[in-house]
Design a protein around this motif. Sequence first.
Motif, PDB file in Angstrom:
ATOM      1  N   LYS A 186      46.546  17.523   0.815  1.00  0.00           N
ATOM      2  CA  LYS A 186      45.670  17.948   1.914  1.00  0.00           C
ATOM      3  C   LYS A 186      45.316  19.438   1.836  1.00  0.00           C
ATOM      4  N   ASP A 187      45.922  20.193   0.911  1.00  0.00           N
ATOM      5  CA  ASP A 187      45.571  21.608   0.735  1.00  0.00           C
ATOM      6  C   ASP A 187      44.291  21.791  -0.067  1.00  0.00           C
ATOM      7  N   LYS A 188      43.771  20.708  -0.636  1.00  0.00           N
ATOM      8  CA  LYS A 188      42.542  20.848  -1.431  1.00  0.00           C
ATOM      9  C   LYS A 188      41.391  21.303  -0.530  1.00  0.00           C
ATOM     10  N   GLY A 189      40.446  22.015  -1.147  1.00  0.00           N
ATOM     11  CA  GLY A 189      39.291  22.462  -0.374  1.00  0.00           C
ATOM     12  C   GLY A 189      38.933  23.918  -0.639  1.00  0.00           C
ATOM     13  N   LEU A 190      38.126  24.473   0.249  1.00  0.00           N
ATOM     14  CA  LEU A 190      37.589  25.820   0.077  1.00  0.00           C
ATOM     15  C   LEU A 190      38.446  26.869   0.779  1.00  0.00           C
ATOM     16  N   TYR A 191      38.586  28.026   0.100  1.00  0.00           N
ATOM     17  CA  TYR A 191      39.318  29.170   0.655  1.00  0.00           C
ATOM     18  C   TYR A 191      38.498  30.434   0.439  1.00  0.00           C
ATOM     19  N   ARG A 192      38.745  31.397   1.306  1.00  0.00           N
ATOM     20  CA  ARG A 192      38.010  32.667   1.210  1.00  0.00           C
ATOM     21  C   ARG A 192      38.966  33.832   1.413  1.00  0.00           C
ATOM     22  N   CYS A 193      38.856  34.796   0.502  1.00  0.00           N
ATOM     23  CA  CYS A 193      39.557  36.077   0.663  1.00  0.00           C
ATOM     24  C   CYS A 193      38.553  37.083   1.231  1.00  0.00           C
ATOM     25  N   ILE A 194      38.966  37.788   2.267  1.00  0.00           N
ATOM     26  CA  ILE A 194      38.099  38.784   2.917  1.00  0.00           C
ATOM     27  C   ILE A 194      38.854  40.111   3.001  1.00  0.00           C
ATOM     28  N   ILE A 195      38.171  41.176   2.643  1.00  0.00           N
ATOM     29  CA  ILE A 195      38.769  42.517   2.719  1.00  0.00           C
ATOM     30  C   ILE A 195      37.891  43.413   3.598  1.00  0.00           C
ATOM     31  N   HIS A 196      38.540  44.013   4.604  1.00  0.00           N
ATOM     32  CA  HIS A 196      37.871  44.996   5.467  1.00  0.00           C
ATOM     33  C   HIS A 196      38.464  46.385   5.212  1.00  0.00           C
ATOM     34  N   HIS A 197      37.586  47.360   5.258  1.00  0.00           N
ATOM     35  CA  HIS A 197      38.037  48.758   5.203  1.00  0.00           C
ATOM     36  C   HIS A 197      38.074  49.280   6.644  1.00  0.00           C
ATOM     37  N   LYS A 198      39.264  49.679   7.080  1.00  0.00           N
ATOM     38  CA  LYS A 198      39.419  50.170   8.461  1.00  0.00           C
ATOM     39  C   LYS A 198      39.134  51.667   8.495  1.00  0.00           C
ATOM     40  N   LYS A 199      38.077  51.997   9.188  1.00  0.00           N
ATOM     41  CA  LYS A 199      37.693  53.400   9.358  1.00  0.00           C
ATOM     42  C   LYS A 199      37.802  53.776  10.831  1.00  0.00           C
ATOM     43  N   PRO A 200      37.784  55.057  11.129  1.00  0.00           N
ATOM     44  CA  PRO A 200      37.843  55.470  12.547  1.00  0.00           C
ATOM     45  C   PRO A 200      36.712  54.871  13.377  1.00  0.00           C
ATOM     46  N   THR A 201      35.612  54.558  12.694  1.00  0.00           N
ATOM     47  CA  THR A 201      34.461  54.001  13.426  1.00  0.00           C
ATOM     48  C   THR A 201      34.552  52.489  13.569  1.00  0.00           C
ATOM     49  N   GLY A 202      35.525  51.861  12.877  1.00  0.00           N
ATOM     50  CA  GLY A 202      35.671  50.413  12.972  1.00  0.00           C
ATOM     51  C   GLY A 202      35.875  49.759  11.615  1.00  0.00           C
ATOM     52  N   MET A 203      35.853  48.416  11.617  1.00  0.00           N
ATOM     53  CA  MET A 203      36.074  47.627  10.408  1.00  0.00           C
ATOM     54  C   MET A 203      34.757  47.401   9.663  1.00  0.00           C
ATOM     55  N   ILE A 204      34.804  47.591   8.350  1.00  0.00           N
ATOM     56  CA  ILE A 204      33.647  47.318   7.504  1.00  0.00           C
ATOM     57  C   ILE A 204      34.070  46.340   6.412  1.00  0.00           C
ATOM     58  N   ARG A 205      33.369  45.206   6.325  1.00  0.00           N
ATOM     59  CA  ARG A 205      33.682  44.237   5.257  1.00  0.00           C
ATOM     60  C   ARG A 205      33.166  44.785   3.937  1.00  0.00           C
ATOM     61  N   ILE A 206      34.074  44.905   2.968  1.00  0.00           N
ATOM     62  CA  ILE A 206      33.676  45.464   1.674  1.00  0.00           C
ATOM     63  C   ILE A 206      33.788  44.451   0.530  1.00  0.00           C
ATOM     64  N   HIS A 207      34.435  43.269   0.804  1.00  0.00           N
ATOM     65  CA  HIS A 207      34.580  42.301  -0.286  1.00  0.00           C
ATOM     66  C   HIS A 207      34.918  40.930   0.293  1.00  0.00           C
ATOM     67  N   GLN A 208      34.414  39.895  -0.396  1.00  0.00           N
ATOM     68  CA  GLN A 208      34.867  38.543  -0.094  1.00  0.00           C
ATOM     69  C   GLN A 208      34.779  37.697  -1.370  1.00  0.00           C
ATOM     70  N   MET A 209      35.640  36.719  -1.449  1.00  0.00           N
ATOM     71  CA  MET A 209      35.738  35.884  -2.652  1.00  0.00           C
ATOM     72  C   MET A 209      36.060  34.465  -2.218  1.00  0.00           C
ATOM     73  N   ASN A 210      35.305  33.480  -2.719  1.00  0.00           N
ATOM     74  CA  ASN A 210      35.509  32.078  -2.377  1.00  0.00           C
ATOM     75  C   ASN A 210      36.163  31.322  -3.530  1.00  0.00           C
ATOM     76  N   SER A 211      37.079  30.424  -3.183  1.00  0.00           N
ATOM     77  CA  SER A 211      37.754  29.577  -4.167  1.00  0.00           C
ATOM     78  C   SER A 211      37.693  28.131  -3.709  1.00  0.00           C
ATOM     79  N   ASP A 212      37.501  27.239  -4.673  1.00  0.00           N
ATOM     80  CA  ASP A 212      37.492  25.792  -4.401  1.00  0.00           C
ATOM     81  C   ASP A 212      38.711  25.195  -5.098  1.00  0.00           C
ATOM     82  N   LEU A 213      39.693  24.777  -4.319  1.00  0.00           N
ATOM     83  CA  LEU A 213      40.982  24.321  -4.854  1.00  0.00           C
ATOM     84  C   LEU A 213      41.003  22.797  -4.993  1.00  0.00           C
ATOM     85  N   LEU A 214      41.330  22.345  -6.182  1.00  0.00           N
ATOM     86  CA  LEU A 214      41.548  20.925  -6.442  1.00  0.00           C
ATOM     87  C   LEU A 214      43.030  20.722  -6.711  1.00  0.00           C
TER      88      LEU A 214
END
Length: 265
Positions: free
Chosen positions: A86-114
Motif C-alpha cells: 500500500k506504500d506504492k504511489g506518488l511522493y514529493r520532496c519540498i524544500i522551503h528557504h525560511k527568511k525573515p520575510t517568510g517561507m520561499i519554496r526553492i525546490h521540489q522533486m516527485n517520485s513514483d514508487l512501485l
Amino acid sequence: PSFLGADSLKIQAYFNETADLPCQFANSQNLSLSELVVFWQNQENLVLNEVYLGKEKFDSVHSKYMGRTSFDPDSWTLRLHNLQIKDKGLYRCIIHHKKPTGMIRIHQMNSDLLVLANFSQPEIVPISNITENLYINLTCSSIHGYPEPEKMSFLLITKNSTTEYDGVMQKSQDSVTELYDVSISLSVSFPDVTSNMTTFCVLQTEKTRLLSSPFSIEIEDPQPPPDHIPWIAAVLLIIICVMMVFCLNLWKRKKKKQPRKSYEC
C-alpha cells in the motif's frame, strides 16, 4: 499541491525492504539545513518526514509513517523502511528557504514508487496417481507475490516434443498485505505415450519468468497378460495321472475279489 502533470522519477523497491525517495537538491547557494524546511508527502498530502531548520519535527508526520523513515542529509534522501504494498504511489520532496520575510519554496522533486514482492518458486504437486487409463492430475502453486502475474502454465517435455498447457490461473489476495497467491491445475492424459515425461511449471510476471523444479512422470511399460496355458496343461496332466492310478488300483481290487475255479478228478 497537486501531483497531476508533474514529471516523476520511477523508483522500484521490494516488500518489507527500504525505498530511497530522493530530493536531488543541488543546493547551489550552499544553504545550511538550519535555514531550510525539508519535508516529504504522499499523493494524499500526508507527511512522511519533516526536517525543520535542521531538526526533525514529528508534529505533522502521519501515524502510519511514524518510526518508518530516516533522512540522509548528505544525499538529501528520505528512506522509507518496512515497505508495504500500500506504500506504492506518488511522493514529493519540498524544500522551503525560511527568511525573515517568510517561507520561499526553492525546490521540489516527485517520485513514483512501485513496490514489488517476489513470488516463491512454483511447486508442482500431484493430486492423484497415474490411473489405469494413464491420467494424472497435477497442481502448481506460487505464493506471496506482487503485482498479479501475467500468466501461469505447464510445460510437458518428452523425448520428441515439448507442449505448453495454459491453465486457468486461480488467484487470491491477502486483505492485509495485498500479496497474491496463485495456482493452476491440469489433468494430463497420455494413453499413447510410451516414454517418460518431464513437467515444469512456468510463472510469468511483468519482470521475471519463474520455473519450477522438474517433475518426472514415469510411464511403466504395459505388462503382457499372464500365460495360463502351461498351468492348465500341467493341472490336467496331474488329474489324468491321478485318475489312471485310481482306476488301476480299482481294477486290481476287483481282480483279487474274483473266486478262483476248482477242478475235481
